[in-house]
Design an enzyme around this catalytic site. Structure first.
Site, PDB file in Angstrom:
ATOM      1  N   LYS A   1      18.075 -30.693 -50.310  1.00 49.68           N
ATOM      2  CA  LYS A   1      19.065 -31.467 -49.368  1.00 49.68           C
ATOM      3  C   LYS A   1      19.545 -31.057 -47.869  1.00 49.68           C
ATOM      4  O   LYS A   1      18.974 -31.736 -47.286  1.00 49.68           O
ATOM      5  CB  LYS A   1      20.601 -31.857 -50.324  1.00 49.68           C
ATOM      6  CG  LYS A   1      19.936 -32.148 -51.674  1.00 49.68           C
ATOM      7  CD  LYS A   1      21.691 -32.007 -52.209  1.00 49.68           C
ATOM      8  CE  LYS A   1      22.592 -31.150 -52.851  1.00 49.68           C
ATOM      9  NZ  LYS A   1      21.904 -29.977 -53.773  1.00 49.68           N
TER      10      LYS A   1
ATOM     11  N   ARG B   1      22.952 -14.928 -50.088  1.00 49.30           N
ATOM     12  CA  ARG B   1      23.760 -15.757 -51.480  1.00 49.30           C
ATOM     13  C   ARG B   1      24.052 -14.589 -52.131  1.00 49.30           C
ATOM     14  O   ARG B   1      22.933 -15.317 -52.676  1.00 49.30           O
ATOM     15  CB  ARG B   1      23.287 -17.615 -50.760  1.00 49.30           C
ATOM     16  CG  ARG B   1      23.888 -17.903 -49.474  1.00 49.30           C
ATOM     17  CD  ARG B   1      23.738 -19.817 -49.551  1.00 49.30           C
ATOM     18  NE  ARG B   1      23.665 -20.180 -51.464  1.00 49.30           N
ATOM     19  CZ  ARG B   1      23.507 -21.860 -50.936  1.00 49.30           C
ATOM     20  NH1 ARG B   1      22.824 -22.180 -49.597  1.00 49.30           N
ATOM     21  NH2 ARG B   1      24.084 -22.293 -52.234  1.00 49.30           N
TER      22      ARG B   1
HETATM   23  P1  B4P Z   1      18.090 -27.171 -50.160  1.00 49.03           P
HETATM   24  O1  B4P Z   1      17.712 -27.150 -51.421  1.00 49.03           O
HETATM   25  O2  B4P Z   1      18.382 -27.139 -49.001  1.00 49.03           O
HETATM   26  O3  B4P Z   1      19.529 -26.681 -50.545  1.00 49.03           O
HETATM   27  P2  B4P Z   1      20.555 -27.244 -51.156  1.00 49.03           P
HETATM   28  O4  B4P Z   1      20.035 -27.930 -52.591  1.00 49.03           O
HETATM   29  O5  B4P Z   1      21.484 -27.651 -50.643  1.00 49.03           O
HETATM   30  O6  B4P Z   1      21.409 -26.126 -51.208  1.00 49.03           O
HETATM   31  P3  B4P Z   1      22.662 -26.312 -53.239  1.00 49.03           P
HETATM   32  O7  B4P Z   1      23.099 -27.493 -53.556  1.00 49.03           O
HETATM   33  O8  B4P Z   1      22.080 -25.075 -53.171  1.00 49.03           O
HETATM   34  O9  B4P Z   1      23.633 -25.990 -52.499  1.00 49.03           O
HETATM   35  P4  B4P Z   1      25.492 -25.751 -51.288  1.00 49.03           P
HETATM   36  O10 B4P Z   1      25.547 -25.461 -50.517  1.00 49.03           O
HETATM   37  O11 B4P Z   1      25.133 -27.650 -51.430  1.00 49.03           O
HETATM   38  O12 B4P Z   1      16.404 -25.749 -49.640  1.00 49.03           O
HETATM   39  C1  B4P Z   1      16.539 -24.690 -51.215  1.00 49.03           C
HETATM   40  C2  B4P Z   1      15.622 -23.679 -50.577  1.00 49.03           C
HETATM   41  O13 B4P Z   1      14.595 -24.555 -51.094  1.00 49.03           O
HETATM   42  C3  B4P Z   1      15.255 -23.974 -49.173  1.00 49.03           C
HETATM   43  O14 B4P Z   1      15.128 -22.254 -49.028  1.00 49.03           O
HETATM   44  C4  B4P Z   1      14.206 -24.260 -48.748  1.00 49.03           C
HETATM   45  O15 B4P Z   1      12.914 -23.825 -47.567  1.00 49.03           O
HETATM   46  C5  B4P Z   1      13.234 -25.017 -50.054  1.00 49.03           C
HETATM   47  N1  B4P Z   1      12.624 -26.125 -49.716  1.00 49.03           N
HETATM   48  C6  B4P Z   1      13.019 -27.106 -49.694  1.00 49.03           C
HETATM   49  N2  B4P Z   1      12.192 -28.340 -49.540  1.00 49.03           N
HETATM   50  C7  B4P Z   1      11.223 -27.687 -49.925  1.00 49.03           C
HETATM   51  C8  B4P Z   1      10.038 -28.244 -50.800  1.00 49.03           C
HETATM   52  N3  B4P Z   1       9.931 -29.481 -50.537  1.00 49.03           N
HETATM   53  N4  B4P Z   1       8.972 -27.697 -50.566  1.00 49.03           N
HETATM   54  C9  B4P Z   1       9.422 -26.541 -50.926  1.00 49.03           C
HETATM   55  N5  B4P Z   1      10.998 -25.430 -50.376  1.00 49.03           N
HETATM   56  C10 B4P Z   1      11.226 -26.423 -50.351  1.00 49.03           C
HETATM   57  O16 B4P Z   1      26.659 -26.204 -52.734  1.00 49.03           O
HETATM   58  C11 B4P Z   1      26.589 -24.393 -53.567  1.00 49.03           C
HETATM   59  C12 B4P Z   1      27.577 -23.952 -54.181  1.00 49.03           C
HETATM   60  O17 B4P Z   1      29.164 -25.155 -53.184  1.00 49.03           O
HETATM   61  C13 B4P Z   1      27.826 -24.964 -55.195  1.00 49.03           C
HETATM   62  O18 B4P Z   1      27.205 -24.504 -56.123  1.00 49.03           O
HETATM   63  C14 B4P Z   1      29.379 -24.902 -55.402  1.00 49.03           C
HETATM   64  O19 B4P Z   1      30.009 -24.242 -56.025  1.00 49.03           O
HETATM   65  C15 B4P Z   1      29.932 -25.134 -53.853  1.00 49.03           C
HETATM   66  N6  B4P Z   1      29.594 -26.662 -53.704  1.00 49.03           N
HETATM   67  C16 B4P Z   1      29.019 -27.855 -52.655  1.00 49.03           C
HETATM   68  N7  B4P Z   1      30.193 -29.034 -52.425  1.00 49.03           N
HETATM   69  C17 B4P Z   1      30.831 -29.475 -53.848  1.00 49.03           C
HETATM   70  C18 B4P Z   1      31.607 -30.047 -54.242  1.00 49.03           C
HETATM   71  N8  B4P Z   1      31.200 -31.569 -53.947  1.00 49.03           N
HETATM   72  N9  B4P Z   1      32.473 -30.231 -55.154  1.00 49.03           N
HETATM   73  C19 B4P Z   1      32.351 -28.434 -55.966  1.00 49.03           C
HETATM   74  N10 B4P Z   1      31.860 -27.587 -55.265  1.00 49.03           N
HETATM   75  C20 B4P Z   1      30.737 -27.867 -54.687  1.00 49.03           C
END
Ligand code: B4P
Length: 191
Positions: free
Chosen positions: A14, A134
């Site tokens: 995302k 993280r």
């Molecule tokens: P991403 O996949 O981009 O990470 P993310 O889903 O955006 O983040 P996440 O869901 O973990 O955390 P968030 O900050 O929202 O990247 C992951 C990795 O994959 C990267 O290293 C990237 O390079 C790699 N990657 C991406 N695409 C790839 C591909 N095609 N092939 C290979 N590798 C790839 O949330 C963190 C915490 O915040 C939650 O656990 C919760 O506690 C809190 N939180 C956030 N929003 C909330 C909400 N709305 N309500 C309640 N709690 C919330």
């Protein structure tokens, strides 16, 4: 106005794809994860409370994130649109967002849901954890907890948008550029 929900489990891509989409479509990026980490870095009371939950892989209370998002939307009233990244994560958050946006006559355009299997999610998050520092990316049991929270509380949000005819599934495994093209095509088809 384009209002896109980018959806998927932790590590689905995302954040990665949001960075590219905001540039292409001139949208404002609203990531609740990034906003919460900003509060933690600044050492605010909200950040201190959120950190205790985030470090365990547990969702932050709905009223906290709903308030944060409303403030950011109001602060960007002249935006061409928004990408909601990591929000809504519960049905209550989705209902609050709908009520707020419908009140502004700018409803959600579509939800783009990135599909990635659990094994690949764990691999990506552990890999990111090596460099990002993280705490929630460094421990397999916390990653499992995050995926459980997703399956239990967040996955039903897809049904909420499906019932409105707004859900689009996108294959989230493969080259970042290929996934970006599929997301862009889906947005252009609905713009
Ligand atoms: P991403 O996949 O981009 O990470 P993310 O889903 O955006 O983040 P996440 O869901 O973990 O955390 P968030 O900050 O929202 O990247 C992951 C990795 O994959 C990267 O290293 C990237 O390079 C790699 N990657 C991406 N695409 C790839 C591909 N095609 N092939 C290979 N590798 C790839 O949330 C963190 C915490 O915040 C939650 O656990 C919760 O506690 C809190 N939180 C956030 N929003 C909330 C909400 N709305 N309500 C309640 N709690 C919330």
């Amino acid at each position: 106005m384009l209002n896109i929900v980018l959806f998927g489990p932790p590590g689905a891509g995302k954040g990665t794809q949001s960075e590219k989409l905001i540039e292409k479509f001139s949208l404002v990026h609203l990531s609740t994860g990034d906003i919460l980490r900003g509060e933690i870095t600044q050492g605010t009371p909200l950040g201190m409370e959120a950190k205790k939950l985030m470090d365990q892989g547990i969702l932050v209370p709905d009223e906290v994130v709903i308030g944060m998002i409303k403030n950011r939307i109001e602060a960007n009233a002249s935006a061409a649109g928004f990408i909601f990244d990591g929000f809504p994560r519960t049905i209550a958050q989705a209902e609050a967002l709908d009520t707020f946006l419908n009140g502004c006559q700018t409803p959600i355009t579509c939800m783009l849901s990135l599909k990635v299997d659990d094994e690949e999610l764990s691999r990506r998050l552990l890999e990111r954890g090596k460099a990002s520092g993280r705490p929630d990316d460094q421990d397999e049991s916390i990653i499992r907890r995050r995926i459980q929270e997703y399956n239990h509380k967040t996955a039903p949000v897809a049904g909420f948008y499906q019932s409105q005819g707004k859900l689009v599934d996108i294959q989230g495994v493969g080259e970042i550029e290929t996934i970006f093209e599929a997301l862009s095509d889906a947005i252009e088809a609905r713009a």
